[in-house]
Design a protein around this motif. Structure first.
Motif, PDB file in Angstrom:
ATOM      1  N   ARG A  69       0.874  -1.178   0.000  1.00 22.84           N
ATOM      2  CA  ARG A  69       0.000   0.000   0.000  1.00 22.84           C
ATOM      3  C   ARG A  69       0.911   1.228   0.000  1.00 22.84           C
ATOM      4  O   ARG A  69       1.688   1.427   0.946  1.00 22.84           O
ATOM      5  N   ILE A  70       0.820   2.025  -1.058  1.00 30.86           N
ATOM      6  CA  ILE A  70       1.645   3.227  -1.197  1.00 30.86           C
ATOM      7  C   ILE A  70       0.766   4.429  -0.903  1.00 30.86           C
ATOM      8  O   ILE A  70      -0.188   4.719  -1.642  1.00 30.86           O
ATOM      9  N   GLY A  71       1.068   5.138   0.183  1.00 30.41           N
ATOM     10  CA  GLY A  71       0.252   6.270   0.598  1.00 30.41           C
ATOM     11  C   GLY A  71       0.226   7.376  -0.433  1.00 30.41           C
ATOM     12  O   GLY A  71       1.172   7.561  -1.213  1.00 30.41           O
ATOM     13  N   ALA A  72      -0.856   8.140  -0.434  1.00 26.16           N
ATOM     14  CA  ALA A  72      -1.048   9.196  -1.429  1.00 26.16           C
ATOM     15  C   ALA A  72       0.026  10.271  -1.364  1.00 26.16           C
ATOM     16  O   ALA A  72       0.303  10.938  -2.363  1.00 26.16           O
ATOM     17  N   LEU A  73       0.663  10.449  -0.190  1.00 26.79           N
ATOM     18  CA  LEU A  73       1.679  11.490  -0.043  1.00 26.79           C
ATOM     19  C   LEU A  73       3.103  10.951  -0.160  1.00 26.79           C
ATOM     20  O   LEU A  73       4.063  11.688   0.052  1.00 26.79           O
ATOM     21  N   VAL A  74       3.251   9.695  -0.496  1.00 26.96           N
ATOM     22  CA  VAL A  74       4.586   9.149  -0.770  1.00 26.96           C
ATOM     23  C   VAL A  74       5.110   9.817  -2.038  1.00 26.96           C
ATOM     24  O   VAL A  74       4.429   9.855  -3.065  1.00 26.96           O
ATOM     25  N   GLY A 111      -0.575  10.436  -5.058  1.00 28.11           N
ATOM     26  CA  GLY A 111      -1.925  10.927  -5.333  1.00 28.11           C
ATOM     27  C   GLY A 111      -1.946  11.980  -6.417  1.00 28.11           C
ATOM     28  O   GLY A 111      -2.812  11.976  -7.296  1.00 28.11           O
ATOM     29  N   GLY A 112      -0.980  12.883  -6.371  1.00 28.13           N
ATOM     30  CA  GLY A 112      -0.902  13.923  -7.389  1.00 28.13           C
ATOM     31  C   GLY A 112      -0.640  13.354  -8.767  1.00 28.13           C
ATOM     32  O   GLY A 112      -1.159  13.863  -9.778  1.00 28.13           O
ATOM     33  N   ASN A 113       0.172  12.311  -8.828  1.00 32.12           N
ATOM     34  CA  ASN A 113       0.458  11.674 -10.111  1.00 32.12           C
ATOM     35  C   ASN A 113      -0.825  11.120 -10.726  1.00 32.12           C
ATOM     36  O   ASN A 113      -1.079  11.256 -11.927  1.00 32.12           O
ATOM     37  N   LEU A 114      -1.646  10.490  -9.892  1.00 33.23           N
ATOM     38  CA  LEU A 114      -2.917   9.955 -10.371  1.00 33.23           C
ATOM     39  C   LEU A 114      -3.830  11.050 -10.911  1.00 33.23           C
ATOM     40  O   LEU A 114      -4.601  10.829 -11.842  1.00 33.23           O
ATOM     41  N   LEU A 115      -3.745  12.233 -10.315  1.00 27.82           N
ATOM     42  CA  LEU A 115      -4.702  13.296 -10.602  1.00 27.82           C
ATOM     43  C   LEU A 115      -4.171  14.346 -11.568  1.00 27.82           C
ATOM     44  O   LEU A 115      -4.790  15.401 -11.735  1.00 27.82           O
ATOM     45  N   GLN A 116      -3.035  14.077 -12.220  1.00 29.45           N
ATOM     46  CA  GLN A 116      -2.542  15.010 -13.222  1.00 29.45           C
ATOM     47  C   GLN A 116      -3.605  15.260 -14.283  1.00 29.45           C
ATOM     48  O   GLN A 116      -4.298  14.339 -14.708  1.00 29.45           O
ATOM     49  N   ARG A 117      -3.703  16.500 -14.720  1.00 28.41           N
ATOM     50  CA  ARG A 117      -4.605  16.797 -15.831  1.00 28.41           C
ATOM     51  C   ARG A 117      -3.991  16.308 -17.133  1.00 28.41           C
ATOM     52  O   ARG A 117      -2.780  16.240 -17.267  1.00 28.41           O
ATOM     53  N   VAL A 176      -5.074  -0.818  -7.345  1.00 32.50           N
ATOM     54  CA  VAL A 176      -6.372  -0.331  -6.878  1.00 32.50           C
ATOM     55  C   VAL A 176      -6.146   0.990  -6.146  1.00 32.50           C
ATOM     56  O   VAL A 176      -5.224   1.111  -5.332  1.00 32.50           O
ATOM     57  N   VAL A 177      -6.986   1.977  -6.430  1.00 29.56           N
ATOM     58  CA  VAL A 177      -6.894   3.281  -5.770  1.00 29.56           C
ATOM     59  C   VAL A 177      -7.861   3.300  -4.589  1.00 29.56           C
ATOM     60  O   VAL A 177      -9.052   3.014  -4.738  1.00 29.56           O
ATOM     61  N   LYS A 178      -7.327   3.621  -3.416  1.00 25.03           N
ATOM     62  CA  LYS A 178      -8.138   3.715  -2.192  1.00 25.03           C
ATOM     63  C   LYS A 178      -8.513   5.177  -1.986  1.00 25.03           C
ATOM     64  O   LYS A 178      -7.634   6.042  -1.911  1.00 25.03           O
ATOM     65  N   VAL A 179      -9.807   5.454  -1.872  1.00 21.91           N
ATOM     66  CA  VAL A 179     -10.253   6.839  -1.711  1.00 21.91           C
ATOM     67  C   VAL A 179     -11.205   6.940  -0.524  1.00 21.91           C
ATOM     68  O   VAL A 179     -11.795   5.950  -0.081  1.00 21.91           O
ATOM     69  N   ALA A 180     -11.328   8.155  -0.012  1.00 21.81           N
ATOM     70  CA  ALA A 180     -12.242   8.421   1.099  1.00 21.81           C
ATOM     71  C   ALA A 180     -13.154   9.571   0.741  1.00 21.81           C
ATOM     72  O   ALA A 180     -12.757  10.525   0.059  1.00 21.81           O
ATOM     73  N   GLU A 211     -14.284  13.611  -2.666  1.00 16.98           N
ATOM     74  CA  GLU A 211     -13.417  12.522  -2.225  1.00 16.98           C
ATOM     75  C   GLU A 211     -11.960  12.908  -2.357  1.00 16.98           C
ATOM     76  O   GLU A 211     -11.592  13.785  -3.153  1.00 16.98           O
ATOM     77  N   ILE A 212     -11.104  12.233  -1.585  1.00 18.04           N
ATOM     78  CA  ILE A 212      -9.665  12.408  -1.712  1.00 18.04           C
ATOM     79  C   ILE A 212      -9.000  11.033  -1.800  1.00 18.04           C
ATOM     80  O   ILE A 212      -9.529  10.043  -1.306  1.00 18.04           O
ATOM     81  N   VAL A 213      -7.844  10.996  -2.449  1.00 23.87           N
ATOM     82  CA  VAL A 213      -7.092   9.750  -2.599  1.00 23.87           C
ATOM     83  C   VAL A 213      -6.310   9.483  -1.319  1.00 23.87           C
ATOM     84  O   VAL A 213      -5.634  10.375  -0.793  1.00 23.87           O
ATOM     85  N   LEU A 214      -6.408   8.251  -0.833  1.00 20.21           N
ATOM     86  CA  LEU A 214      -5.665   7.850   0.360  1.00 20.21           C
ATOM     87  C   LEU A 214      -4.392   7.078   0.019  1.00 20.21           C
ATOM     88  O   LEU A 214      -3.350   7.258   0.660  1.00 20.21           O
ATOM     89  N   ALA A 215      -4.468   6.203  -0.975  1.00 24.08           N
ATOM     90  CA  ALA A 215      -3.343   5.317  -1.269  1.00 24.08           C
ATOM     91  C   ALA A 215      -3.578   4.600  -2.579  1.00 24.08           C
ATOM     92  O   ALA A 215      -4.686   4.609  -3.131  1.00 24.08           O
TER      93      ALA A 215
END
Length: 340
Positions: A69-74, A111-117, A176-180, A211-215
């Motif tokens: 599990r790689i945290g969103a802020l790693v 998390g930022g990488n996942l959410l790049q425009r 798998v993306v974990k979100v809250a 929602e925000i990305v957790l991991a």
């Protein structure tokens, strides 16, 4: 840059409340994409929610199923050089190191990488029409400068491409993306996280606004051996986005392919996978003719828009080369970037 309010919540619950408090709120972590977009007046948030110090999101942890599990802020650097990632998911480490500069990787987050425009000249130019910025205003890229644009999964409304290298590897590895969100946590398979443009090109992902990305969670490793590669073709060897990239992971049984995973970058609005193309490899002795068949299936329907017509044959050659590298156990080096 427009005026905005700023909050630095101390917990995920507080962050969710801040996001819910303002429909124009944006999440800020490393800022390597969002801050640029704000400078260009492409993004104009009225409220920034700084999650960069939230506890529990900066760790890489073992999962109960044997994955990670790689945290969103790693940071991208931390993920790429983590010994467990390098040993169990070498494809992911390789893809991360193929992207950006060392300085950016030190700041950019998972998390930022996942959410790049998605990447497009016209999207970044606020003086131009763009359906991603202003729905219904048009897509000048279709008849304009479109060298870097998509050849798969496009719509009449948008032909932009997703810029991430990391996400291409995550797609191949079936992460798998974990979100809250306000209703609790949920899982989104990486394959379903990003969207094709369709009639709503302004919406890049299936993440809800509140929602925000957790991991990111990686499954139990199956492709930890040497039979992988991340091949990235670009206009220059360093610090450039992919024209075409190919992530390949093979599980070999003697001289035959037991399982295969392939994902493409630089060709669509999201990392591109076609499981039916991967199935063509299963149980077969790999050779160039087989790779060509896989490439044809993977790129079925690919079409350029004038300036990027070259991407179609380039992608075919890239898939064949990447499969050859993976089958031979000679993954592409991102220190010596010459194509092997």
């Amino acid at each position: 840059m427009n005026r905005f309010s700023y909050a630095r919540p101390g917990s995920v619950a507080d962050a969710l409340r801040e996001v819910a408090s303002n429909p124009a709120a944006k999440i800020l972590a490393g800022g390597t994409n969002l801050v640029d977009l704000m400078k260009y007046e492409v993004e104009r948030p009225t409220h920034l929610v700084d999650v960069s110090r939230l506890p529990g999101l900066k760790e890489i942890e073992e999962t109960e199923t044997g994955g990670l599990r790689i945290g969103a802020l790693v940071t991208n650097t931390a993920a790429a050089y983590d010994e467990r990632v390098k040993e169990r998911y070498p494809l992911l480490s390789s893809a991360i190191l193929a992207g950006a500069t060392a300085q950016l990787r030190n700041a950019a987050t998972t998390g930022g990488n996942l959410l790049q425009r998605t990447r497009c000249y016209y999207f970044y130019d606020a003086a131009m029409p763009c359906n991603k910025r202003v729905p219904g205003s048009g897509c000048p890229a279709k008849q304009g400068v479109n060298r870097i644009h998509a050849i798969l999964g496009t719509s009449e409304h948008c032909i932009a491409t997703h810029p991430s290298d990391m996400c291409v590897a995550l797609a191949a590895l079936e992460a798998v993306v974990k979100v809250a969100g306000p209703n609790g946590e949920r899982d989104i398979p990486l394959a379903d996280f990003h969207r094709l443009p369709g009639n709503m090109p302004e919406k890049d992902t299936n993440l809800h606004a509140d929602e925000i990305v957790l991991a990111v969670e990686l499954p139990e490793p199956r492709f930890a051996g040497k039979h992988h590669t991340y091949l990235k073709l670009r206009d220059r060897l360093s610090y450039a986005f992919a024209l075409v990239s190919v992530a390949v992971a093979l599980e070999m049984d003697g001289d035959r392919v037991a399982e295969a995973r392939i994902a493409l970058g630089g060709v669509a609005h999201k990392p591109w996978r076609v499981p039916e193309a991967e199935d063509l490899l299963r149980g077969k002795v790999p050779d160039r003719a087989l790779f060509a068949s896989v490439s044809q299936r993977l790129l079925e329907g690919a079409q350029g828009h004038g300036g990027n017509d070259f991407k179609v044959p380039l992608a075919h050659r890239a898939v064949i080369r990447a499969l050859s590298q993976a089958a031979a156990g000679t993954p592409q080096s991102h220190t010596d970037k010459r194509i092997q």
